[in-house]
Design a protein around this motif. Structure first.
Motif, PDB file in Angstrom:
ATOM      1  N   ALA A  50       0.847  -1.194   0.000  1.00 30.60           N
ATOM      2  CA  ALA A  50       0.000   0.000   0.000  1.00 30.60           C
ATOM      3  C   ALA A  50       0.882   1.243   0.000  1.00 30.60           C
ATOM      4  N   PRO A  51       0.425   2.295  -0.694  1.00 25.65           N
ATOM      5  CA  PRO A  51       1.213   3.532  -0.692  1.00 25.65           C
ATOM      6  C   PRO A  51       1.435   4.020   0.735  1.00 25.65           C
ATOM      7  N   SER A  52       2.611   4.572   0.956  1.00 29.81           N
ATOM      8  CA  SER A  52       2.924   5.080   2.286  1.00 29.81           C
ATOM      9  C   SER A  52       3.090   6.586   2.212  1.00 29.81           C
ATOM     10  N   GLY A  53       3.186   7.190   3.365  1.00 30.30           N
ATOM     11  CA  GLY A  53       3.369   8.635   3.411  1.00 30.30           C
ATOM     12  C   GLY A  53       2.079   9.341   3.757  1.00 30.30           C
ATOM     13  N   PRO A  54       2.151  10.661   3.825  1.00 30.16           N
ATOM     14  CA  PRO A  54       0.981  11.453   4.202  1.00 30.16           C
ATOM     15  C   PRO A  54      -0.153  11.318   3.184  1.00 30.16           C
ATOM     16  N   GLU A  55      -1.373  11.396   3.697  1.00 25.09           N
ATOM     17  CA  GLU A  55      -2.548  11.288   2.827  1.00 25.09           C
ATOM     18  C   GLU A  55      -2.984  12.675   2.362  1.00 25.09           C
ATOM     19  N   VAL A  56      -3.280  12.760   1.073  1.00 24.30           N
ATOM     20  CA  VAL A  56      -3.798  13.986   0.480  1.00 24.30           C
ATOM     21  C   VAL A  56      -5.242  13.724   0.081  1.00 24.30           C
ATOM     22  N   ARG A  57      -6.149  14.586   0.541  1.00 20.29           N
ATOM     23  CA  ARG A  57      -7.571  14.462   0.171  1.00 20.29           C
ATOM     24  C   ARG A  57      -7.957  15.641  -0.710  1.00 20.29           C
ATOM     25  N   LEU A  58      -8.553  15.317  -1.846  1.00 18.43           N
ATOM     26  CA  LEU A  58      -9.066  16.352  -2.748  1.00 18.43           C
ATOM     27  C   LEU A  58     -10.573  16.434  -2.556  1.00 18.43           C
ATOM     28  N   ARG A  63     -13.340  22.352  -3.581  1.00 20.03           N
ATOM     29  CA  ARG A  63     -12.050  22.573  -4.230  1.00 20.03           C
ATOM     30  C   ARG A  63     -10.949  22.846  -3.205  1.00 20.03           C
ATOM     31  N   GLN A  64     -10.952  22.049  -2.142  1.00 24.42           N
ATOM     32  CA  GLN A  64      -9.936  22.151  -1.111  1.00 24.42           C
ATOM     33  C   GLN A  64      -9.032  20.930  -1.167  1.00 24.42           C
ATOM     34  N   VAL A  65      -7.799  21.122  -0.712  1.00 24.29           N
ATOM     35  CA  VAL A  65      -6.847  20.026  -0.584  1.00 24.29           C
ATOM     36  C   VAL A  65      -6.443  19.955   0.875  1.00 24.29           C
ATOM     37  N   LEU A  66      -6.563  18.763   1.446  1.00 23.66           N
ATOM     38  CA  LEU A  66      -6.180  18.540   2.832  1.00 23.66           C
ATOM     39  C   LEU A  66      -4.992  17.587   2.858  1.00 23.66           C
ATOM     40  N   LEU A  67      -3.931  17.988   3.547  1.00 22.49           N
ATOM     41  CA  LEU A  67      -2.755  17.159   3.732  1.00 22.49           C
ATOM     42  C   LEU A  67      -2.720  16.784   5.202  1.00 22.49           C
ATOM     43  N   GLU A  68      -3.010  15.507   5.484  1.00 25.84           N
ATOM     44  CA  GLU A  68      -3.112  15.036   6.869  1.00 25.84           C
ATOM     45  C   GLU A  68      -4.067  15.909   7.676  1.00 25.84           C
ATOM     46  N   GLY A  69      -5.180  16.307   7.047  1.00 26.85           N
ATOM     47  CA  GLY A  69      -6.210  17.090   7.721  1.00 26.85           C
ATOM     48  C   GLY A  69      -6.010  18.593   7.689  1.00 26.85           C
ATOM     49  N   VAL A  72      -4.266  22.914   2.401  1.00 34.09           N
ATOM     50  CA  VAL A  72      -3.128  23.374   1.599  1.00 34.09           C
ATOM     51  C   VAL A  72      -3.692  24.319   0.548  1.00 34.09           C
ATOM     52  N   PRO A  73      -3.288  25.593   0.566  1.00 36.70           N
ATOM     53  CA  PRO A  73      -3.829  26.542  -0.407  1.00 36.70           C
ATOM     54  C   PRO A  73      -3.224  26.319  -1.790  1.00 36.70           C
ATOM     55  N   LEU A  74      -4.040  25.873  -2.725  1.00 36.89           N
ATOM     56  CA  LEU A  74      -3.606  25.678  -4.104  1.00 36.89           C
ATOM     57  C   LEU A  74      -4.355  26.645  -5.014  1.00 36.89           C
ATOM     58  N   THR A  75      -3.702  27.036  -6.094  1.00 35.75           N
ATOM     59  CA  THR A  75      -4.394  27.846  -7.098  1.00 35.75           C
ATOM     60  C   THR A  75      -5.357  26.950  -7.865  1.00 35.75           C
ATOM     61  N   VAL A 115       6.337  24.601 -14.445  1.00 37.88           N
ATOM     62  CA  VAL A 115       6.236  25.576 -13.358  1.00 37.88           C
ATOM     63  C   VAL A 115       5.141  25.178 -12.383  1.00 37.88           C
ATOM     64  N   HIS A 116       3.980  24.771 -12.887  1.00 41.29           N
ATOM     65  CA  HIS A 116       2.878  24.382 -12.007  1.00 41.29           C
ATOM     66  C   HIS A 116       3.189  23.101 -11.238  1.00 41.29           C
ATOM     67  N   VAL A 117       3.859  22.157 -11.872  1.00 40.92           N
ATOM     68  CA  VAL A 117       4.250  20.931 -11.172  1.00 40.92           C
ATOM     69  C   VAL A 117       5.229  21.269 -10.057  1.00 40.92           C
ATOM     70  N   ARG A 118       6.202  22.135 -10.336  1.00 40.36           N
ATOM     71  CA  ARG A 118       7.177  22.521  -9.312  1.00 40.36           C
ATOM     72  C   ARG A 118       6.487  23.203  -8.132  1.00 40.36           C
ATOM     73  N   ARG A 119       5.559  24.117  -8.405  1.00 39.69           N
ATOM     74  CA  ARG A 119       4.837  24.804  -7.322  1.00 39.69           C
ATOM     75  C   ARG A 119       3.972  23.839  -6.524  1.00 39.69           C
ATOM     76  N   LEU A 120       3.339  22.906  -7.212  1.00 39.92           N
ATOM     77  CA  LEU A 120       2.518  21.902  -6.533  1.00 39.92           C
ATOM     78  C   LEU A 120       3.377  21.054  -5.606  1.00 39.92           C
ATOM     79  N   ARG A 121       4.529  20.629  -6.085  1.00 42.69           N
ATOM     80  CA  ARG A 121       5.448  19.844  -5.240  1.00 42.69           C
ATOM     81  C   ARG A 121       5.898  20.639  -4.021  1.00 42.69           C
ATOM     82  N   LEU A 122       6.212  21.916  -4.210  1.00 42.45           N
ATOM     83  CA  LEU A 122       6.637  22.753  -3.085  1.00 42.45           C
ATOM     84  C   LEU A 122       5.537  22.903  -2.048  1.00 42.45           C
ATOM     85  N   LYS A 123       4.312  23.126  -2.490  1.00 41.75           N
ATOM     86  CA  LYS A 123       3.204  23.325  -1.548  1.00 41.75           C
ATOM     87  C   LYS A 123       2.856  22.051  -0.790  1.00 41.75           C
TER      88      LYS A 123
END
Length: 153
Positions: A50-58, A63-69, A72-75, A115-123
């Motif tokens: 099973a995938p490991s690491g923090p869970e991301v909920r879309l 239109r919100q993203v939750l990282l471990e609850g 995360v502000p995304l454009t 650019v968008h992938v890089r920003r997404l990874r950073l956030k």
């Protein structure tokens, strides 16, 4: 239609099992059947870890993203890009395909996607494997990504 894929050797690689699973999924979508004939090929592959690491909920409704609850502000485009990849796991997309699928046009420079992938990874942070680069091709959702799409909040 009959498709023969000769698999040689005593052990079948995990990549061959994934290929068979993908073919089986495609055939079942069109109401076909897949028959595997091989003495050395087990009926079912070993389950992948099973995938490991923090869970991301879309949360698509809000239109919100939750990282471990935590929110995360995304454009708009960062959210759309992550959702597009999460809805199509294990598929690799070229920059032109992503421009057409997410942005809705292909006239922007392909570096816009980078650019968008890089920003997404950073956030999302380094601990969240979300987007994988497939060198010379484009991007896909990482195999280790724990991304859950919640259609209703």
């Amino acid at each position: 239609m009959t498709l023969a894929i000769p698999l040689t050797g005593d052990a079948v690689s995990p990549q061959a099992h994934r290929l068979l699973a993908a073919v089986r999924e495609l055939v079942e979508l069109s109401r076909g059947t897949v028959t595997v004939e091989s003495a050395s090929l087990p009926a079912e592959p070993e389950p992948e870890p099973a995938p490991s690491g923090p869970e991301v909920r879309l949360l698509t409704g809000s239109r919100q993203v939750l990282l471990e609850g935590e929110a995360v502000p995304l454009t708009r485009l960062e959210f759309d890009l992550l959702l597009y990849l999460a809805e199509r796991p294990r598929r690799v997309f070229s920059r032109a395909q992503l421009l057409a699928g997410v942005w809705g046009y292909e006239r922007a420079g392909e570096r816009t996607v980078d650019v968008h992938v890089r920003r997404l990874r950073l956030k999302l942070g380094a601990s969240v494997p979300a987007v994988t680069t497939v060198y010379g091709v484009g991007y896909r959702l990482a195999d280790d990504a724990r991304v859950t799409i919640m259609p209703h909040d």
